[in-house]
Design an enzyme around this catalytic site. Structure first.
Site, PDB file in Angstrom:
ATOM      1  N   ALA A  89      -3.434   7.188   2.299  1.00 52.24           N
ATOM      2  CA  ALA A  89      -2.434   8.243   2.440  1.00 52.24           C
ATOM      3  C   ALA A  89      -2.818   9.157   3.596  1.00 52.24           C
ATOM      4  O   ALA A  89      -3.984   9.260   3.963  1.00 52.24           O
ATOM      5  CB  ALA A  89      -2.362   9.041   1.141  1.00 52.24           C
ATOM      6  N   CYS A 132       3.015   0.259  17.839  1.00 50.93           N
ATOM      7  CA  CYS A 132       3.627  -0.892  17.136  1.00 50.93           C
ATOM      8  C   CYS A 132       4.542  -0.509  15.983  1.00 50.93           C
ATOM      9  O   CYS A 132       5.739  -0.779  16.022  1.00 50.93           O
ATOM     10  CB  CYS A 132       2.533  -1.831  16.639  1.00 50.93           C
ATOM     11  SG  CYS A 132       1.698  -2.664  17.986  1.00 50.93           S
ATOM     12  N   PHE A 159      -1.425 -10.469  15.849  1.00 51.70           N
ATOM     13  CA  PHE A 159      -1.545  -9.486  14.755  1.00 51.70           C
ATOM     14  C   PHE A 159      -2.723  -8.549  14.956  1.00 51.70           C
ATOM     15  O   PHE A 159      -3.123  -7.846  14.033  1.00 51.70           O
ATOM     16  CB  PHE A 159      -1.672 -10.210  13.410  1.00 51.70           C
ATOM     17  CG  PHE A 159      -0.500 -11.108  13.100  1.00 51.70           C
ATOM     18  CD1 PHE A 159       0.687 -10.554  12.634  1.00 51.70           C
ATOM     19  CD2 PHE A 159      -0.558 -12.469  13.305  1.00 51.70           C
ATOM     20  CE1 PHE A 159       1.789 -11.368  12.358  1.00 51.70           C
ATOM     21  CE2 PHE A 159       0.528 -13.288  13.033  1.00 51.70           C
ATOM     22  CZ  PHE A 159       1.710 -12.738  12.561  1.00 51.70           C
TER      23      PHE A 159
END
Ligand code: UDX
Length: 429
Positions: free
Chosen positions: A252, A260, A152
């Site tokens: 944002a 990925c 991860f």
């Protein structure tokens, strides 16, 4: 423990180095002889904060070494990690040919005694079963288990992510393999989730798709914020303060890129489709992501009226801050579009310029933010490098032809920028 890592890309190299750092003996294998030679000379093929020092330290201690020979790695190691690329194919599905080739090579090199084959690459659910079948097909006598141990780590904070993970996922259908995995990860002092093989594989695609969904959700809210006069930064803060939601991945901007999310999302949509589910929700995540950059270009177009022959300075080319990686970078896509519309682009990135240059041959790559500003009709902030926050924006403004500033990452303070005299545009506020 003695470990081999096959594939010395981002995941393999960082994983191998961190395993050595916590005391394991690690052999990193790569079939690219040039890369292995570079690593032998202490040259690191990627930019990743903290990695170079760690590699040097662990090579010097004798715990980390590099080779082109899979056999060498397998002979000396109980656990063999596969960390080779799983690139996308034109239809969005995952190209598993590197994994399949490595599985065959492993089969050919496996000794008679027990080994654990761990898949670290991001792969579709059920790939572990296929790896096991392949090894069995090419080596009838092999004694081994297959484990899924998804990674991860984020680029730019890979070492920190690996050394201090939120959780470690290990999936296998045998306890013997799971116990060995727990032993490897013991020094990391992190929660370990044990699952079956298929669940572990699914967790990776499910997690990345959910993070991309969070980004697209906040990006969709920017449209509502702009239409209603609300401020998306405040909305994200308010939402994120609820621990069930969390503030992370609610930044944002012009959308997600990188090697990925775009690939994992289309792969997961395809995997779901193959399993009989039309994952409409994720398709919409992709649509929102694509439209976000189009809306941003529209904003630039609306201010400059026409882009043809305008001099536009671009700050940031990497797909995010703190990395030199420009793969599927939204910044590059923006530059390509503006060039297509006839704009002259000068661009600067603190680390990504070298890798970006061949992708955007018509853009002029310069070596500082000041050089980007020289004579510019507008500046576009396309990557969230914190370096850009602390620039001398007054000096930048003075060098510009007109003080138009488009902040695609909401990196700068709108009030300050307006005070400095910029005609400042950001996203959702
Ligand atoms: C991601 C996952 O985070 C990581 O767990 C997995 O192992 C690999 O994929 P990475 O691609 O390195 O990591 O970068 P990440 O930090 O997740 O950012 C991905 C993209 O999303 C970047 O383009 C970034 O600019 C964008 N992003 C991220 C946003 O637009 N908003 C956010 O709030 C966060």
């Amino acid at each position: 423990m003695n470990l081999a890592i096959i594939g010395s890309g981002y995941v393999g190299l960082v994983t191998g180095t961190c395993f050595a750092e916590v005391g394991h003996n690690v052999i990193c294998v790569d079939n690219d002889a040039k890369k292995v030679e570079m690593l032998h000379q202490g040259k690191i093929p990627i930019y990743e904060p903290g990695l170079e020092e760690l590699i040097k330290k662990n090579v010097a201690s004798g715990r980390l070494s590099f080779t082109t020979s899979i056999k060498d790695g397998i002979d000396k190691s109980l656990v063999i990690f596969i960390a080779v690329p799983t690139p996308p194919q034109p239809d969005g599905s995952v190209d598993l040919s590197y994994i399949e080739a490595v599985a065959r090579e492993i089969a050919g090199a496996l000794p008679k005694d027990y080994r654990i084959i761990v898949d670290k690459s991001t792969v579709p659910v059920k790939t572990g079963d296929k790896v096991a079948q392949t090894i069995k097909r090419y080596n009838k006598k092999a004694s081994f288990d297959v484990v899924s141990n998804p990674e991860f780590l984020r680029e730019g904070s890979a070492v920190a992510d690996l050394m201090k993970p939120d959780r470690i996922v290990v999936g296998s259908d045998t306890q013997r393999a799971l116990d060995a995995m727990k032993e490897i990860y013991k020094p990391f002092n992190a929660p370990i989730l044990e699952t079956d093989l298929n669940s572990a594989e699914l967790i990776k695609h499910a997690s990345n798709s959910f993070l991309a969904l969070k980004i697209s959700y906040i990006n969709a809210l920017t449209i509502i914020c702009e239409a209603s006069g609300a401020d998306v930064e405040k909305v994200a803060q308010g939402m994120g303060a609820d621990h069930r939601i969390g503030r992370a991945f609610l930044n944002a901007g012009i959308g997600y890129g990188g090697s990925c999310f775009p690939k994992d999302l289309s792969a997961f949509i395809k995997i779901s489709d193959d399993l009989g589910y039309d994952f409409q929700l994720l398709k919409q995540v992709e649509v929102i992501n694509r439209e976000q950059r189009e809306r941003f270009i529209k904003k630039i177009r609306e201010s400059l009226w026409v882009l043809r022959d305008k001099k536009i300075g671009v700050l940031g080319l990497a797909f995010k801050g703190n990395t030199d990686d420009v793969r599927s970078s939204v910044a590059i896509a923006l530059v390509e579009q503006m060039i297509k519309e006839g704009a002259h682009i000068k661009a600067y990135d603190p680390k990504g310029s070298e890798k970006a240059a061949p992708l955007i041959p018509k853009a002029q790559i310069v070596s500082s933010a000041e050089a980007v500003a020289e004579g510019a009709d507008a500046i576009v902030v396309a990557t969230e490098w914190t370096d850009f926050k602390t620039l001398d924006w007054n000096k930048i403004k003075e060098k510009m032809n007109s003080p138009l500033l488009f902040d695609g990452r909401n990196l700068l303070d709108p009030v300050k920028m307006k005070e400095l005299g910029f005609d400042y545009y950001s996203i959702g506020r």
